[in-house]
Design a protein around this motif. Structure first.
Motif, PDB file in Angstrom:
ATOM      1  N   VAL A 229       0.829  -1.212   0.000  1.00 47.26           N
ATOM      2  CA  VAL A 229       0.000   0.000   0.000  1.00 47.26           C
ATOM      3  C   VAL A 229       0.861   1.258   0.000  1.00 47.26           C
ATOM      4  CG1 VAL A 229      -1.831   1.249   1.216  1.00 47.26           C
ATOM      5  CG2 VAL A 229      -1.791  -1.261   1.261  1.00 47.26           C
ATOM      6  N   VAL A 290      -4.683  -0.353   7.758  1.00 51.21           N
ATOM      7  CA  VAL A 290      -4.619  -0.832   6.372  1.00 51.21           C
ATOM      8  C   VAL A 290      -5.985  -1.346   5.916  1.00 51.21           C
ATOM      9  CG1 VAL A 290      -3.567  -2.524   4.819  1.00 51.21           C
ATOM     10  CG2 VAL A 290      -2.156  -1.366   6.524  1.00 51.21           C
ATOM     11  N   GLY A 355       2.108  -4.550  -5.018  1.00 49.01           N
ATOM     12  CA  GLY A 355       1.383  -3.294  -5.227  1.00 49.01           C
ATOM     13  C   GLY A 355       1.583  -2.746  -6.627  1.00 49.01           C
ATOM     14  N   GLY A 368      -5.183  -2.394  -1.218  1.00 49.82           N
ATOM     15  CA  GLY A 368      -5.419  -2.334   0.218  1.00 49.82           C
ATOM     16  C   GLY A 368      -5.794  -3.676   0.811  1.00 49.82           C
TER      17      GLY A 368
END
Length: 393
Positions: A229, A290, A355, A368
């Motif tokens: 993230v 998160v 990511g 996420g």
């Protein structure tokens, strides 16, 4: 292993602070690309995903370099080693400011981080040498405060400078801060500090220690989830909320300030709570933040609140991993903390890679949730360690 005498005022007041500011420079050097991905992509005519590879490839070099350099430099006096490492970071950031293209910037970064991999683990090991045993937990957490400052102050300033004056100015600023930190460390860190010799037997002893192996796995999971993230936080915020760099910088600042507050709180409670309970608290905060980020994607105020909760546990959870490693095998502290830092960077590489792949395939909302899954697994593993001997340390 040479320790400073307990009555020395140097280690009580100034040496840990000098070590902490070195972590600030190290943190800014490592995190910098996350605050300038959009500008790097635009100026160097590359994609945001390609710019993000500065984080991924840098993390790969860091994860290899941390244990390797710990082994190669274990005979070197700590003051000389740490000041030399900071000097390389200063020169590397200065050279980055003048990089003519992406390839040159990447090569400079990899060379700089190959040496910079030394600083954080060796600073933690050095902190353990200059304070009494009963104060090691709080002191190591304090030294790691530099990483919180890097996120709280450094990254928002990098974002601000980059959006107004360009990414070259941001790298130049890191170099200037590095010079000041170098001078402070040279001035205040005592001479004559030498850690335990790291040899092949040391790594074998670490591999046979079940507690250390489990803790290294927790570090990898925790950092994988966060950097999936964090690496693309800026571009994701911009795309989902349609807001500019100032709004993105504000979220970085909220995240970092909360990280700063979190590690201050942890420094004050860890010696009474114990590393295990404190670690569970910190990672629970990371997971809440998160997960909240994933669930509130596109709603700026909620994403900012989630970043605040996450920030409270970010640096403090990392410092607790180091405290637990030192407690698990004090004679092996320098090597185990170096190896933990290596696995921390393994997690960064895995997380930023995941990511980046999701971002490149337009699966922005999935970033996420992927991060939360890794952190949840880390928390579950930490809870399982309550039956291991380190839990009582």
């Amino acid at each position: 292993m040479k320790n400073l005498p307990p009555e020395s005022p140097v280690h009580r007041r100034f040496a840990p602070t000098a070590l902490m500011f070195g972590n600030l420079v190290t943190g800014c050097s490592i995190l910098a690309p996350a605050g300038m991905l959009i500008e790097l992509a635009s100026d160097l005519h590359i994609t945001v995903h390609t710019a993000g590879l500065l984080v991924t490839f840098g993390a790969i070099v860091l994860c290899i370099g941390s244990p390797l350099t710990a082994w190669l430099t274990s005979r070197i006096e700590r003051r000389a080693l740490l000041t030399a490492t900071l000097a390389v970071l200063v020169l590397g950031n200065a050279a980055s400011a003048f990089a003519p293209n992406y390839a040159a910037l990447l090569v400079i970064r990899l060379i700089m981080l190959a040496v910079g991999a030394l600083y954080t683990p060796q600073a933690a090991g050095t902190a353990a040498l200059i304070v009494p045993v009963e104060k090691r937990g709080g002191t190591i957490a304090y030294v790691f405060l530099g990483w919180s400052l890097a996120a709280a102050v450094g990254l928002p300033l990098i974002t601000f400078l980059t959006s107004r004056y360009g990414w070259r100015a941001a790298y130049g600023g890191i170099s200037v801060i590095g010079m000041l930190s170098y001078a402070l460390l040279l001035w205040r860190l005592p001479r004559g500090l030498v850690g335990a010799l790291v040899d092949l037997k040391t790594w074998a002893d670490l591999g046979r220690n079940r507690v250390i192996v489990v803790l290294l796995g927790i570090t990898t999971l925790l950092m994988s989830g966060q950097f999936a993230v964090f690496t693309y936080m800026g571009p994701v915020l911009s795309r989902l909320t349609q807001l500019g760099p100032d709004a993105v910088g504000l979220v970085f600042a909220i995240y970092g300030v909360c990280g700063f507050l979190g590690i201050i709180a942890v420094s004050n409670i860890v010696d009474s709570w114990g590393p295990l309970r404190t670690s569970v608290l910190c990672i629970s905060l990371v997971l809440s933040g998160v997960a909240g980020w994933a669930l509130s994607a596109g709603v700026y105020p909620l994403m900012a609140v989630s970043a605040a909760i996450w920030g409270l546990g970010f640096a403090s959870s990392n410092s607790m991993q180091q405290v637990r490693l030192v407690a698990a095998a004090p004679p092996l502290a320098s090597a185990s903390v170096a190896l933990n830092t290596s696995f921390l960077y393994v997690g960064q590489a895995i997380g930023s890679g995941i990511g980046g792949a999701l971002y490149a395939h337009e699966l922005i909302y999935g970033i996420g949730y992927a991060g939360a899954a890794f952190v949840a697994l880390a928390l579950f593993t930490v809870i399982l360690t309550r039956n291991l001997s380190v839990a009582k340390s």
